[in-house]
Design a protein around this motif. Structure first.
Motif, PDB file in Angstrom:
ATOM      1  N   LYS A  50       0.825  -1.204   0.000  1.00 13.96           N
ATOM      2  CA  LYS A  50       0.000   0.000   0.000  1.00 13.96           C
ATOM      3  C   LYS A  50       0.863   1.261   0.000  1.00 13.96           C
ATOM      4  O   LYS A  50       0.566   2.227  -0.700  1.00 13.96           O
ATOM      5  CB  LYS A  50      -0.915   0.022   1.225  1.00 13.96           C
ATOM      6  CG  LYS A  50      -1.903  -1.138   1.312  1.00 13.96           C
ATOM      7  CD  LYS A  50      -3.120  -0.904   0.452  1.00 13.96           C
ATOM      8  CE  LYS A  50      -4.177  -1.951   0.712  1.00 13.96           C
ATOM      9  NZ  LYS A  50      -5.410  -1.730  -0.096  1.00 13.96           N
ATOM     10  N   TYR A  51       1.916   1.228   0.820  1.00 18.05           N
ATOM     11  CA  TYR A  51       2.756   2.404   1.004  1.00 18.05           C
ATOM     12  C   TYR A  51       4.220   2.021   0.809  1.00 18.05           C
ATOM     13  O   TYR A  51       4.636   0.895   1.080  1.00 18.05           O
ATOM     14  CB  TYR A  51       2.563   2.992   2.404  1.00 18.05           C
ATOM     15  CG  TYR A  51       1.124   3.162   2.814  1.00 18.05           C
ATOM     16  CD1 TYR A  51       0.247   3.911   2.036  1.00 18.05           C
ATOM     17  CD2 TYR A  51       0.642   2.548   3.965  1.00 18.05           C
ATOM     18  CE1 TYR A  51      -1.079   4.051   2.404  1.00 18.05           C
ATOM     19  CE2 TYR A  51      -0.685   2.695   4.344  1.00 18.05           C
ATOM     20  CZ  TYR A  51      -1.547   3.438   3.551  1.00 18.05           C
ATOM     21  OH  TYR A  51      -2.862   3.572   3.913  1.00 18.05           O
ATOM     22  N   TRP A 179      -0.710  11.598  -8.560  1.00 16.06           N
ATOM     23  CA  TRP A 179      -0.808  10.352  -7.823  1.00 16.06           C
ATOM     24  C   TRP A 179      -2.246   9.864  -7.753  1.00 16.06           C
ATOM     25  O   TRP A 179      -2.507   8.731  -7.366  1.00 16.06           O
ATOM     26  CB  TRP A 179      -0.265  10.529  -6.401  1.00 16.06           C
ATOM     27  CG  TRP A 179       1.226  10.580  -6.354  1.00 16.06           C
ATOM     28  CD1 TRP A 179       2.014  11.685  -6.365  1.00 16.06           C
ATOM     29  CD2 TRP A 179       2.122   9.466  -6.322  1.00 16.06           C
ATOM     30  NE1 TRP A 179       3.348  11.337  -6.329  1.00 16.06           N
ATOM     31  CE2 TRP A 179       3.439   9.978  -6.291  1.00 16.06           C
ATOM     32  CE3 TRP A 179       1.937   8.082  -6.297  1.00 16.06           C
ATOM     33  CZ2 TRP A 179       4.554   9.156  -6.258  1.00 16.06           C
ATOM     34  CZ3 TRP A 179       3.064   7.251  -6.254  1.00 16.06           C
ATOM     35  CH2 TRP A 179       4.350   7.788  -6.238  1.00 16.06           C
ATOM     36  N   ALA A 183      -1.974   6.293  -2.549  1.00 20.80           N
ATOM     37  CA  ALA A 183      -1.398   6.891  -1.333  1.00 20.80           C
ATOM     38  C   ALA A 183      -0.002   6.348  -1.048  1.00 20.80           C
ATOM     39  O   ALA A 183       0.442   6.310   0.107  1.00 20.80           O
ATOM     40  CB  ALA A 183      -2.312   6.626  -0.147  1.00 20.80           C
ATOM     41  N   TYR A 184       0.709   5.936  -2.072  1.00 15.91           N
ATOM     42  CA  TYR A 184       1.995   5.266  -1.952  1.00 15.91           C
ATOM     43  C   TYR A 184       3.001   6.032  -1.093  1.00 15.91           C
ATOM     44  O   TYR A 184       3.772   5.432  -0.341  1.00 15.91           O
ATOM     45  CB  TYR A 184       2.554   5.049  -3.355  1.00 15.91           C
ATOM     46  CG  TYR A 184       3.852   4.299  -3.448  1.00 15.91           C
ATOM     47  CD1 TYR A 184       3.935   2.965  -3.058  1.00 15.91           C
ATOM     48  CD2 TYR A 184       5.001   4.907  -3.968  1.00 15.91           C
ATOM     49  CE1 TYR A 184       5.124   2.257  -3.176  1.00 15.91           C
ATOM     50  CE2 TYR A 184       6.190   4.212  -4.093  1.00 15.91           C
ATOM     51  CZ  TYR A 184       6.247   2.896  -3.701  1.00 15.91           C
ATOM     52  OH  TYR A 184       7.423   2.199  -3.813  1.00 15.91           O
ATOM     53  N   TYR A 186       2.499   7.984   1.419  1.00 18.24           N
ATOM     54  CA  TYR A 186       2.122   8.151   2.820  1.00 18.24           C
ATOM     55  C   TYR A 186       3.107   7.389   3.702  1.00 18.24           C
ATOM     56  O   TYR A 186       3.401   6.217   3.462  1.00 18.24           O
ATOM     57  CB  TYR A 186       0.708   7.624   3.052  1.00 18.24           C
ATOM     58  CG  TYR A 186       0.316   7.475   4.502  1.00 18.24           C
ATOM     59  CD1 TYR A 186       0.078   8.601   5.290  1.00 18.24           C
ATOM     60  CD2 TYR A 186       0.186   6.213   5.086  1.00 18.24           C
ATOM     61  CE1 TYR A 186      -0.279   8.462   6.634  1.00 18.24           C
ATOM     62  CE2 TYR A 186      -0.181   6.074   6.422  1.00 18.24           C
ATOM     63  CZ  TYR A 186      -0.406   7.199   7.182  1.00 18.24           C
ATOM     64  OH  TYR A 186      -0.759   7.058   8.510  1.00 18.24           O
ATOM     65  N   HIS A 187       3.641   8.076   4.711  1.00 19.62           N
ATOM     66  CA  HIS A 187       4.592   7.426   5.626  1.00 19.62           C
ATOM     67  C   HIS A 187       3.814   6.791   6.766  1.00 19.62           C
ATOM     68  O   HIS A 187       3.328   7.479   7.671  1.00 19.62           O
ATOM     69  CB  HIS A 187       5.595   8.442   6.164  1.00 19.62           C
ATOM     70  CG  HIS A 187       6.681   7.819   6.984  1.00 19.62           C
ATOM     71  ND1 HIS A 187       7.830   7.284   6.414  1.00 19.62           N
ATOM     72  CD2 HIS A 187       6.789   7.605   8.314  1.00 19.62           C
ATOM     73  CE1 HIS A 187       8.602   6.789   7.366  1.00 19.62           C
ATOM     74  NE2 HIS A 187       7.985   6.973   8.525  1.00 19.62           N
ATOM     75  N   GLN A 188       3.704   5.494   6.738  1.00 20.63           N
ATOM     76  CA  GLN A 188       2.919   4.784   7.739  1.00 20.63           C
ATOM     77  C   GLN A 188       3.702   4.683   9.052  1.00 20.63           C
ATOM     78  O   GLN A 188       4.794   4.123   9.082  1.00 20.63           O
ATOM     79  CB  GLN A 188       2.559   3.386   7.234  1.00 20.63           C
ATOM     80  CG  GLN A 188       1.527   2.670   8.089  1.00 20.63           C
ATOM     81  CD  GLN A 188       1.123   1.336   7.487  1.00 20.63           C
ATOM     82  OE1 GLN A 188       1.956   0.632   6.912  1.00 20.63           O
ATOM     83  NE2 GLN A 188      -0.137   0.983   7.618  1.00 20.63           N
ATOM     84  N   LYS A 193       1.774   0.413  11.215  1.00 20.17           N
ATOM     85  CA  LYS A 193       2.316  -0.599  10.300  1.00 20.17           C
ATOM     86  C   LYS A 193       2.257  -1.992  10.917  1.00 20.17           C
ATOM     87  O   LYS A 193       1.814  -2.958  10.275  1.00 20.17           O
ATOM     88  CB  LYS A 193       3.763  -0.244   9.950  1.00 20.17           C
ATOM     89  CG  LYS A 193       4.405  -1.145   8.917  1.00 20.17           C
ATOM     90  CD  LYS A 193       5.897  -0.866   8.797  1.00 20.17           C
ATOM     91  CE  LYS A 193       6.205   0.562   8.504  1.00 20.17           C
ATOM     92  NZ  LYS A 193       7.672   0.791   8.284  1.00 20.17           N
TER      93      LYS A 193
END
Length: 215
Positions: A50-51, A179, A183-184, A186-188, A193
């Motif tokens: 996802k990210y 984009w 939501a690549y 996005y810093h999870q 996580k």
């Protein structure tokens, strides 16, 4: 004459460490595949992380092609174009719309990655690898006969079976400045996580064992 539309299949040599590991494991130069209705590849559908900073939090994704062009290095791709009848196109678009509606229910099938060396596909409800998802689309919606002889195909076999549909191979050079729904970047956070990754792994295992006993 019946109107026709196109489905594009994109094989990618991704620049991340996981991509390099998968290519080493498979011995094939491409490690990821996606589908798109757009010849400019502004939006693609696949099963992947996802990210960017979350390797194992993965499932159904609506990819922007910027995933392949923001690493300051060339990305090699192989592109296939499959003509669809109006009926096939409509049916596939409706299916994709339904997937998007329930996006969070569709998860990455890590069990098939674990059984790769045994050339076995582990069937789990609403779980796919990128290759399994692409073949599912080609077999069940595009009626590509080359994928009706067995259940398991490697990404190299996917490529070989689509060779007659190839329209391009080389550096990915399509322009995209948005984009969109991806939501690549996005810093999870670490806690999120761990929680979400644990959830999808647990869900995958639960679905696997449930599928063994309920047919």
């Amino acid at each position: 004459m019946e109107n026709k539309h196109n489905l594009y299949v994109l094989l990618t040599k991704t620049p991340l460490k996981t991509g390099k590991f998968l290519r080493k494991m498979t011995g094939y130069e491409y490690n990821h595949c996606s589908i798109s209705f757009d010849k400019e590849f502004k939006k693609l559908y696949s099963f992947s992380r996802k990210y960017k900073n979350s390797t194992f939090y993965a499932g159904l994704v609506k990819e922007s092609s910027l995933r392949y062009t923001t690493n300051d290095q060339e990305t090699k791709v192989k592109i296939f174009k499959i003509e669809l009848t109006r009926q096939q196109y409509k049916k596939l678009k409706e299916y994709i719309k339904e997937l998007e509606k329930h996006e969070n229910e569709y998860i990455y099938n890590y069990l098939s990655i674990l059984t790769y060396l045994f050339r076995k596909q582990v069937n789990v409800k609403k779980a796919y690898t990128c290759c399994e998802f692409t073949i599912h689309i080609l077999r069940d919606f595009c009626n590509i006969q080359n994928f009706k002889t067995k259940n398991y195909y490697t990404i190299k076999e996917l490529s070989n079976n689509l060779e007659e549909y190839k329209v391009y191979e080389g550096v990915f050079n399509f322009q995209n400045n948005s984009w969109e729904e991806d939501a690549y970047l996005y810093h999870q956070p670490l806690a999120e996580k761990l929680r979400k990754t644990s959830y999808i792994i647990t869900l995958l295992i639960a679905r696997f064992f449930k599928g063994m006993f309920i047919k």
